[in-house]
Scaffold this motif. Structure first.
Motif, short mmCIF file in Angstrom:
data_model
loop_
_atom_site.label_atom_id
_atom_site.label_comp_id
_atom_site.label_asym_id
_atom_site.label_seq_id
_atom_site.Cartn_x
_atom_site.Cartn_y
_atom_site.Cartn_z
N LEU A 10 13.05 12.02 -3.66
CA LEU A 10 11.61 11.57 -3.17
C LEU A 10 11.52 10.22 -3.08
O LEU A 10 11.60 9.26 -3.95
CB LEU A 10 10.49 12.14 -4.46
N VAL A 11 10.96 9.75 -2.12
CA VAL A 11 10.50 7.88 -1.74
C VAL A 11 9.43 7.95 -0.94
O VAL A 11 8.91 8.94 -0.23
CB VAL A 11 11.82 7.57 -0.94
N GLN A 12 8.70 6.90 -1.27
CA GLN A 12 7.53 6.66 -0.51
C GLN A 12 7.76 6.19 0.85
O GLN A 12 8.93 5.63 1.14
CB GLN A 12 6.55 5.55 -1.39
N ALA A 13 6.74 6.28 1.76
CA ALA A 13 6.97 5.66 3.22
C ALA A 13 7.16 4.34 2.98
O ALA A 13 6.55 3.42 2.29
CB ALA A 13 5.68 6.09 3.75
N GLY A 14 8.22 3.73 3.86
CA GLY A 14 8.62 2.40 3.79
C GLY A 14 9.57 2.28 2.92
O GLY A 14 10.34 1.04 3.11
#
Length: 123
Positions: A10-14
């Motif tokens: 899971l990673v944030q946008a950008g």
């Protein structure tokens, strides 16, 4: 050859992720390799391909400039570096191998498929 992708999460946008694909067997260095992905309720699509010599063969327009495919034949590992991730990159990512290079963007031309790794990009 057996293939296993890992490194998703899971990673944030950008953000960025580096996906890896571990391959068994001595013939890995002679295979052309590719990454594909499948988003929920969508068909599996091509992401990037690399020749057995390590040259980038093709990169999908949707990830061009954000994705880099590479391989380490000494370690029998294929990589996919993804930067500036977007929510639309959310998918299960798979690595595939071709005994002989053929139409790398077409899934059916691959001889071996591996288990995928899930990437989720939050907005």
């Amino acid at each position: 050859v057996q293939l296993q992708a890992f490194g998703g999460g899971l990673v944030q946008a950008g953000g960025s992720l580096r996906l890896s694909c571990a391959a068994s067997g001595r013939a890995f260095s002679s295979y052309a390799m590719g990454w594909f992905r499948q988003a929920p309720e969508k068909a599996r699509e091509f992401v990037a391909a690399i020749t057995w010599k390590g040259g980038v063969d093709n990169v999908a327009d949707s990830v061009k400039g954000r994705a880099t495919i590479s391989r380490d034949t000494a370690k029998n590992i294929l990589y996919l570096q993804m930067n500036n991730l977007k929510p639309e990159d959310t998918a299960v990512y798979y690595c595939n191998a071709q005994i002989r290079r053929r139409a790398p963007i077409k899934l059916k031309t691959y001889d071996f498929w591996g288990e995928g790794t899930e990437v989720t990009v939050s907005s």
